[in-house]
Design a protein around this motif. Structure first.
Motif, PDB file in Angstrom:
ATOM      1  N   THR A 146       5.206  11.023   2.293  1.00  6.14           N
ATOM      2  CA  THR A 146       6.403  11.415   3.052  1.00  6.14           C
ATOM      3  C   THR A 146       6.155  11.314   4.550  1.00  6.14           C
ATOM      4  O   THR A 146       6.975  10.788   5.299  1.00  6.14           O
ATOM      5  N   LYS A 147       5.006  11.804   4.989  1.00  8.26           N
ATOM      6  CA  LYS A 147       4.666  11.726   6.418  1.00  8.26           C
ATOM      7  C   LYS A 147       4.605  10.286   6.891  1.00  8.26           C
ATOM      8  O   LYS A 147       5.088   9.955   7.976  1.00  8.26           O
ATOM      9  N   ILE A 148       4.008   9.434   6.066  1.00 10.05           N
ATOM     10  CA  ILE A 148       3.892   8.020   6.447  1.00 10.05           C
ATOM     11  C   ILE A 148       5.264   7.365   6.571  1.00 10.05           C
ATOM     12  O   ILE A 148       5.562   6.681   7.551  1.00 10.05           O
ATOM     13  N   VAL A 149       6.126   7.621   5.567  1.00  6.03           N
ATOM     14  CA  VAL A 149       7.457   7.010   5.564  1.00  6.03           C
ATOM     15  C   VAL A 149       8.293   7.512   6.737  1.00  6.03           C
ATOM     16  O   VAL A 149       8.944   6.729   7.440  1.00  6.03           O
ATOM     17  N   VAL A 150       8.275   8.830   6.945  1.00  8.79           N
ATOM     18  CA  VAL A 150       9.056   9.407   8.048  1.00  8.79           C
ATOM     19  C   VAL A 150       8.569   8.859   9.382  1.00  8.79           C
ATOM     20  O   VAL A 150       9.362   8.466  10.243  1.00  8.79           O
ATOM     21  N   GLY A 151       7.247   8.824   9.571  1.00 14.39           N
ATOM     22  CA  GLY A 151       6.693   8.294  10.817  1.00 14.39           C
ATOM     23  C   GLY A 151       7.053   6.837  11.031  1.00 14.39           C
ATOM     24  O   GLY A 151       7.380   6.408  12.148  1.00 14.39           O
ATOM     25  N   TRP A 152       7.016   6.044   9.927  1.00 18.24           N
ATOM     26  CA  TRP A 152       7.360   4.629  10.022  1.00 18.24           C
ATOM     27  C   TRP A 152       8.814   4.448  10.440  1.00 18.24           C
ATOM     28  O   TRP A 152       9.135   3.641  11.307  1.00 18.24           O
ATOM     29  N   LYS A 153       9.710   5.240   9.844  1.00 15.62           N
ATOM     30  CA  LYS A 153      11.135   5.113  10.161  1.00 15.62           C
ATOM     31  C   LYS A 153      11.430   5.539  11.596  1.00 15.62           C
ATOM     32  O   LYS A 153      12.243   4.918  12.285  1.00 15.62           O
ATOM     33  N   ILE A 154      10.766   6.592  12.058  1.00 14.06           N
ATOM     34  CA  ILE A 154      10.960   7.016  13.456  1.00 14.06           C
ATOM     35  C   ILE A 154      10.461   5.922  14.402  1.00 14.06           C
ATOM     36  O   ILE A 154      11.105   5.595  15.399  1.00 14.06           O
ATOM     37  N   GLY A 155       9.297   5.323  14.054  1.00  5.02           N
ATOM     38  CA  GLY A 155       8.751   4.250  14.882  1.00  5.02           C
ATOM     39  C   GLY A 155       9.676   3.042  14.937  1.00  5.02           C
ATOM     40  O   GLY A 155       9.887   2.449  16.003  1.00  5.02           O
ATOM     41  N   LYS A 156      10.255   2.670  13.785  1.00  7.11           N
ATOM     42  CA  LYS A 156      11.200   1.555  13.756  1.00  7.11           C
ATOM     43  C   LYS A 156      12.449   1.887  14.583  1.00  7.11           C
ATOM     44  O   LYS A 156      13.001   1.019  15.276  1.00  7.11           O
ATOM     45  N   GLY A 157      12.883   3.157  14.511  1.00  7.85           N
ATOM     46  CA  GLY A 157      14.033   3.577  15.315  1.00  7.85           C
ATOM     47  C   GLY A 157      13.749   3.475  16.798  1.00  7.85           C
ATOM     48  O   GLY A 157      14.595   3.029  17.585  1.00  7.85           O
ATOM     49  N   ASN A 158      12.530   3.859  17.189  1.00  2.96           N
ATOM     50  CA  ASN A 158      12.151   3.773  18.605  1.00  2.96           C
ATOM     51  C   ASN A 158      12.147   2.334  19.095  1.00  2.96           C
ATOM     52  O   ASN A 158      12.599   2.033  20.206  1.00  2.96           O
ATOM     53  N   LYS A 159      11.642   1.424  18.266  1.00  2.56           N
ATOM     54  CA  LYS A 159      11.610   0.013  18.662  1.00  2.56           C
ATOM     55  C   LYS A 159      13.024  -0.554  18.778  1.00  2.56           C
ATOM     56  O   LYS A 159      13.326  -1.318  19.699  1.00  2.56           O
ATOM     57  N   ALA A 160      13.885  -0.179  17.828  1.00  5.75           N
ATOM     58  CA  ALA A 160      15.278  -0.634  17.897  1.00  5.75           C
ATOM     59  C   ALA A 160      15.953  -0.098  19.156  1.00  5.75           C
ATOM     60  O   ALA A 160      16.730  -0.799  19.820  1.00  5.75           O
ATOM     61  N   SER A 161      15.647   1.137  19.510  1.00  8.20           N
ATOM     62  CA  SER A 161      16.224   1.746  20.710  1.00  8.20           C
ATOM     63  C   SER A 161      15.781   1.002  21.961  1.00  8.20           C
ATOM     64  O   SER A 161      16.571   0.747  22.876  1.00  8.20           O
ATOM     65  N   GLN A 162      14.494   0.622  22.008  1.00  7.09           N
ATOM     66  CA  GLN A 162      13.973  -0.103  23.163  1.00  7.09           C
ATOM     67  C   GLN A 162      14.636  -1.470  23.318  1.00  7.09           C
ATOM     68  O   GLN A 162      14.790  -1.974  24.426  1.00  7.09           O
ATOM     69  N   ARG A 163      15.060  -2.057  22.191  1.00  7.15           N
ATOM     70  CA  ARG A 163      15.754  -3.345  22.237  1.00  7.15           C
ATOM     71  C   ARG A 163      17.235  -3.186  22.568  1.00  7.15           C
ATOM     72  O   ARG A 163      17.943  -4.177  22.746  1.00  7.15           O
ATOM     73  N   GLY A 164      17.699  -1.929  22.637  1.00  7.62           N
ATOM     74  CA  GLY A 164      19.108  -1.678  22.892  1.00  7.62           C
ATOM     75  C   GLY A 164      19.964  -1.746  21.640  1.00  7.62           C
ATOM     76  O   GLY A 164      21.199  -1.725  21.722  1.00  7.62           O
ATOM     77  N   ASP A 165      19.316  -1.807  20.459  1.00  8.51           N
ATOM     78  CA  ASP A 165      20.037  -1.859  19.183  1.00  8.51           C
ATOM     79  C   ASP A 165      20.240  -0.422  18.704  1.00  8.51           C
ATOM     80  O   ASP A 165      19.561   0.052  17.783  1.00  8.51           O
TER      81      ASP A 165
END
Length: 364
Positions: free
Chosen positions: A5-24
């Protein structure tokens, strides 16, 4: 399962951060909400806190309306009570404070005073739990200011507690701010003697310590003419059953100045002070019901009083006079009050020149 669960949650937050940096931002929202769902379903409170913080930050960065963040912030407050610390963020009492500060801002924007009071009280409790005295003092001062118009004893209790905490840590700058804020509250409650006493204590403390309080200092620096003007503004508003002390009531009071610099200023302008007073009295309008007690200041009037502080500084004056208040009124307000003076050839530039002339005369 918990590690997964920790791995999945961390992965999804990280993907969200990258999308945010791209303006998506849409994709970022999707990842954050997915992380929230996964963490919530697994009882992973720390992960849900991290994901909700990321979602709130994303909402703020996209300029979304404040009310969209309210459910997330309220959930953060609730979650912060279930665990003491969050990896990388530290104690959840601090997270709760930040969420409550944002919620107070949302309540102020919506005008819901009942909810604002509850959130301010919760903010003071969170600050006390955190154990950092500065934020605790600031929260108590804010709560005292909030209750000033509705519950004077409760307001005084908040200010007194804030002063006790100031004494514990010998924070003289904040002590001066608390005294200044309390003096403003007392003035709004109509307790002018108490207001003057608190203002003097604030100013004396600032003189002794060489500090400059950032809160409540304007009233503390009012000279006798300015304090009388505030009293007269309340009387002017009450005479016409106004629901609050508006700028037109303050102008009516300033024009009646008989102990400060305004008479000399009007003489320098070639203006008939009696005629100005009569015109301002007629311009006040009339309310539909008796004025409330205590009578609050309108936001516009508060803005004028704050601006008067800066006007006094421009004239290198320690005290704020009625002339500085009148300059502030013309500087920050657009409406019938400046028009009343403008119709008689009195604008900001003309008034400033007259005040400078009278100030030079008094200095000589």
């Amino acid at each position: 399962m918990k590690i997964l669960t920790k791995i999945v949650v961390g992965w999804k937050i990280g993907k969200g951060n990258k999308a945010s940096q791209r303006g998506d931002h849409d994709r970022a929202f999707t990842f954050y909400r997915s992380a929230i769902g996964k963490a919530s379903g697994s009882g992973y409170a720390a992960g849900e806190i991290l994901a909700r913080l990321a979602l709130v930050t994303e909402l703020e960065e996209t300029g979304a309306p404040g009310e969209l963040s309210v459910p997330e912030l309220e959930r953060l407050v609730a979650l912060s009570r279930t665990t003491d610390r969050v990896p990388m963020l530290g104690r959840t009492a601090r997270i709760r404070m930040e969420a409550l500060e944002a919620l107070v801002g949302c309540a102020v924007e919506s005008g819901d005073r009942s909810v604002e009071g509850e959130r301010r009280a919760a903010l003071a409790e969170a600050a006390e739990e955190l154990g950092e005295r500065g934020p605790w003092i600031d929260a108590l001062r804010g709560l005292g200011t909030f209750w000033a118009a509705d519950d004077a004893p409760r307001s005084a209790a908040c200010f007194e507690r804030a002063l006790e905490v100031c004494a514990l840590v010998a924070d003289k700058a904040r002590e001066a701010e608390v005294l200044g804020a309390w003096s403003v509250a007392a003035m709004e409650q109509g307790d002018h003697d108490r207001a003057g006493e608190l203002a003097e204590r604030s100013m004396e403390l600032q003189r002794r310590t060489g500090t400059r309080a950032a809160v409540g200092t304007s009233f503390a620096r009012f000279d006798d003419s300015a304090r009388r003007a505030v009293v007269r503004a309340k009387e002017s508003a009450a005479e016409v059953s106004a629901p609050a002390i508006q700028v037109e009531h303050l102008l009516h009071a300033l024009l009646q100045d008989d102990v400060g610099p305004c008479p000399a200023v009007f003489q320098a302008l070639g203006a008939d002070q009696a005629e100005l007073i009569a015109a301002a009295a007629a311009d006040r309008g009339r309310g539909d019901a008796p004025s409330p007690a205590p009578l609050p200041f309108s936001d516009a009037t508060r803005a004028v009083l704050r601006r008067a502080d800066r006007m006094a500084e421009q004239f290198e004056s320690v005290l704020i006079s009625t002339a500085h208040m009148l300059l502030a009124l013309l500087d920050v307000i657009e409406g019938k009050s400046p028009q009343l003076l403008a119709a008689r050839g009195i604008g900001l530039a003309e008034l400033r020149k007259a005040v400078e002339q009278c100030s030079a005369t008094r200095a000589d």
